[in-house]
Scaffold this active site. Sequence first.
Site, PDB file in Angstrom:
ATOM      1  N   CYS A 232       0.895  -1.178   0.000  1.00 54.12           N
ATOM      2  CA  CYS A 232       0.000   0.000   0.000  1.00 54.12           C
ATOM      3  C   CYS A 232       0.920   1.211   0.000  1.00 54.12           C
ATOM      4  O   CYS A 232       0.888   2.041   0.906  1.00 54.12           O
ATOM      5  CB  CYS A 232      -0.908   0.009   1.223  1.00 54.12           C
ATOM      6  SG  CYS A 232      -1.847  -1.507   1.473  1.00 54.12           S
ATOM      7  N   GLY A 236       4.837   6.829  -1.216  1.00 56.49           N
ATOM      8  CA  GLY A 236       6.109   6.163  -0.955  1.00 56.49           C
ATOM      9  C   GLY A 236       7.013   6.660   0.153  1.00 56.49           C
ATOM     10  O   GLY A 236       8.210   6.382   0.135  1.00 56.49           O
ATOM     11  N   GLY A 237       6.471   7.339   1.179  1.00 55.36           N
ATOM     12  CA  GLY A 237       7.320   7.777   2.293  1.00 55.36           C
ATOM     13  C   GLY A 237       8.081   6.627   2.927  1.00 55.36           C
ATOM     14  O   GLY A 237       9.291   6.698   3.134  1.00 55.36           O
ATOM     15  N   LYS A 238       7.370   5.529   3.197  1.00 52.95           N
ATOM     16  CA  LYS A 238       8.002   4.371   3.853  1.00 52.95           C
ATOM     17  C   LYS A 238       8.834   3.568   2.847  1.00 52.95           C
ATOM     18  O   LYS A 238       9.847   2.979   3.209  1.00 52.95           O
ATOM     19  CB  LYS A 238       6.939   3.501   4.523  1.00 52.95           C
ATOM     20  CG  LYS A 238       6.191   4.244   5.638  1.00 52.95           C
ATOM     21  CD  LYS A 238       5.121   3.401   6.281  1.00 52.95           C
ATOM     22  CE  LYS A 238       4.316   4.200   7.287  1.00 52.95           C
ATOM     23  NZ  LYS A 238       3.396   5.151   6.651  1.00 52.95           N
ATOM     24  N   ASP A 256       0.347  -0.160  -5.452  1.00 54.49           N
ATOM     25  CA  ASP A 256      -0.790   0.608  -4.955  1.00 54.49           C
ATOM     26  C   ASP A 256      -1.916   0.510  -5.972  1.00 54.49           C
ATOM     27  O   ASP A 256      -1.682   0.229  -7.149  1.00 54.49           O
ATOM     28  CB  ASP A 256      -0.416   2.081  -4.737  1.00 54.49           C
ATOM     29  CG  ASP A 256      -1.341   2.754  -3.720  1.00 54.49           C
ATOM     30  OD1 ASP A 256      -0.995   2.759  -2.524  1.00 54.49           O
ATOM     31  OD2 ASP A 256      -2.423   3.238  -4.113  1.00 54.49           O
ATOM     32  N   ASP A 283      -4.210  -3.500 -10.410  1.00 49.74           N
ATOM     33  CA  ASP A 283      -5.437  -3.294 -11.199  1.00 49.74           C
ATOM     34  C   ASP A 283      -6.257  -4.575 -11.338  1.00 49.74           C
ATOM     35  O   ASP A 283      -7.328  -4.598 -11.928  1.00 49.74           O
ATOM     36  CB  ASP A 283      -5.112  -2.699 -12.577  1.00 49.74           C
ATOM     37  CG  ASP A 283      -3.993  -3.460 -13.283  1.00 49.74           C
ATOM     38  OD1 ASP A 283      -3.594  -4.532 -12.772  1.00 49.74           O
ATOM     39  OD2 ASP A 283      -3.511  -2.981 -14.328  1.00 49.74           O
ATOM     40  N   ASP A 301       0.929  -1.277   4.879  1.00 53.26           N
ATOM     41  CA  ASP A 301       0.569  -0.026   5.568  1.00 53.26           C
ATOM     42  C   ASP A 301      -0.912   0.180   5.240  1.00 53.26           C
ATOM     43  O   ASP A 301      -1.259   0.889   4.303  1.00 53.26           O
ATOM     44  CB  ASP A 301       1.448   1.107   5.026  1.00 53.26           C
ATOM     45  CG  ASP A 301       1.240   2.405   5.785  1.00 53.26           C
ATOM     46  OD1 ASP A 301       0.629   2.360   6.864  1.00 53.26           O
ATOM     47  OD2 ASP A 301       1.672   3.468   5.294  1.00 53.26           O
ATOM     48  N   CYS A 354      -2.264   4.033  10.788  1.00 48.89           N
ATOM     49  CA  CYS A 354      -2.126   5.293  11.538  1.00 48.89           C
ATOM     50  C   CYS A 354      -3.436   5.546  12.284  1.00 48.89           C
ATOM     51  O   CYS A 354      -3.980   6.640  12.286  1.00 48.89           O
ATOM     52  CB  CYS A 354      -1.752   6.454  10.623  1.00 48.89           C
ATOM     53  SG  CYS A 354      -2.860   6.691   9.235  1.00 48.89           S
TER      54      CYS A 354
END
Length: 403
Positions: A232, A236-238, A256, A283, A301, A354
């Site tokens: 997920c 793309g921070g992680k 994603d 997809d 995530d 989160c």
Amino acid sequence: MRLHRNLCFAVIDGLHKIFNEGEYADKVIQQLLKRDKRWGSRDRGFVAETVYEIVRYQRLYAEIANVKAPYDRDNLWRIFAVWATLKGIKLPDWKYFTDTPSRKIKGRFDELSKIRKYRESIPDWIDELGSKELGETEWTKEIAKQNEQADVILRVNTLKTNKKDLQLKLQSEDIETETLPNHPYALKLKERANVFMTEAFKDGWFEVQDASSQLVADFLDVKPGMKVVDVCAGAGGKTLHLASLMENKGQIIAMDIYESKLKKLKIRARRNGVHNIEMKVIDSTKPIKKLHGKADRLLIDAPCSGLGVLRRNPDAKWKLQPEFVENIKQTQQEVLEQYSKMVKSGGKMVYATCSVLPSENQKQVEKFLTSETGKEFSLIKDKKILAHKSGFDGFYMALLEKK
């Protein structure tokens, strides 16, 4: 403090878009800040922080102003007058502020501040859900913390620099930072600043990422050379953090359902000097099935209610609906069930959200471990982060190993 007409009009226009047209606060503020090139940093700060503060306390201020949504512009000015009065700002003699009952506003504030759902300005159903899941005492502390402005936290990109050098580089651009104990890659800004305009950012030396969020990639226990799937990935921070922990070696497959988010990741990866990421849009079930039993590490995530990051997204409490929270729990189960099949024997995965609700966190992991697919996994450790204890975003992460 003196109120300037053009700045106040910008605030009212922003509130109209957020409250009446359902637009996202961060997007609205980005638009507002481009409105007048003559505005200095103090002007832009006033617009952004005032909009966020009024969004954060919408229910309380509207109750004091005695207005109901949808708000016409006169009602928005009344809400603004409540905010200004409570801040101790002298109201100018504009027509919008005639007959503002300052004393009554303060009296009403004292009265409503005794009731949590008004004081913390949250819908009834979120207040009931939070106290049911966390207990009255814990929820009271947590929701109070979630109403404070979040700090700006940076994550150093170790592929390009280190914490010390980044601190010095930012210092040369008049930005002071401090380190955070138990967060090896984090720097906290001492004062808010637009870090995206710095040379250090353009050179890919850091990303903006909350301290709690930075713990997730570390939790996954990755090593250079591994095959890692971030299922997920979003923007793309992680993913980028995983790449730096893997020293750009091995392979990360960032997946994603939204191609637009992966396109943002592509741009960020280029700036970060990351070249071990392959991007795949989910997809159909095909991309998942192709990876069955192939991943050394898997990061889920998961989509969630976001009740751990209300400090960053204060408008989310007005957009969130009870049925969404119920539906998202079903999605979390499905995501765990389907995506966990990508982990190879002896491999590990992290399930993270989160959210601060046990029903989205520990309970989901417990439920998964009793399922047919989940029986192949065991829980190694988990971590629950509450904002009022950590000072950072509310998060949950669980590390599971495939037997």
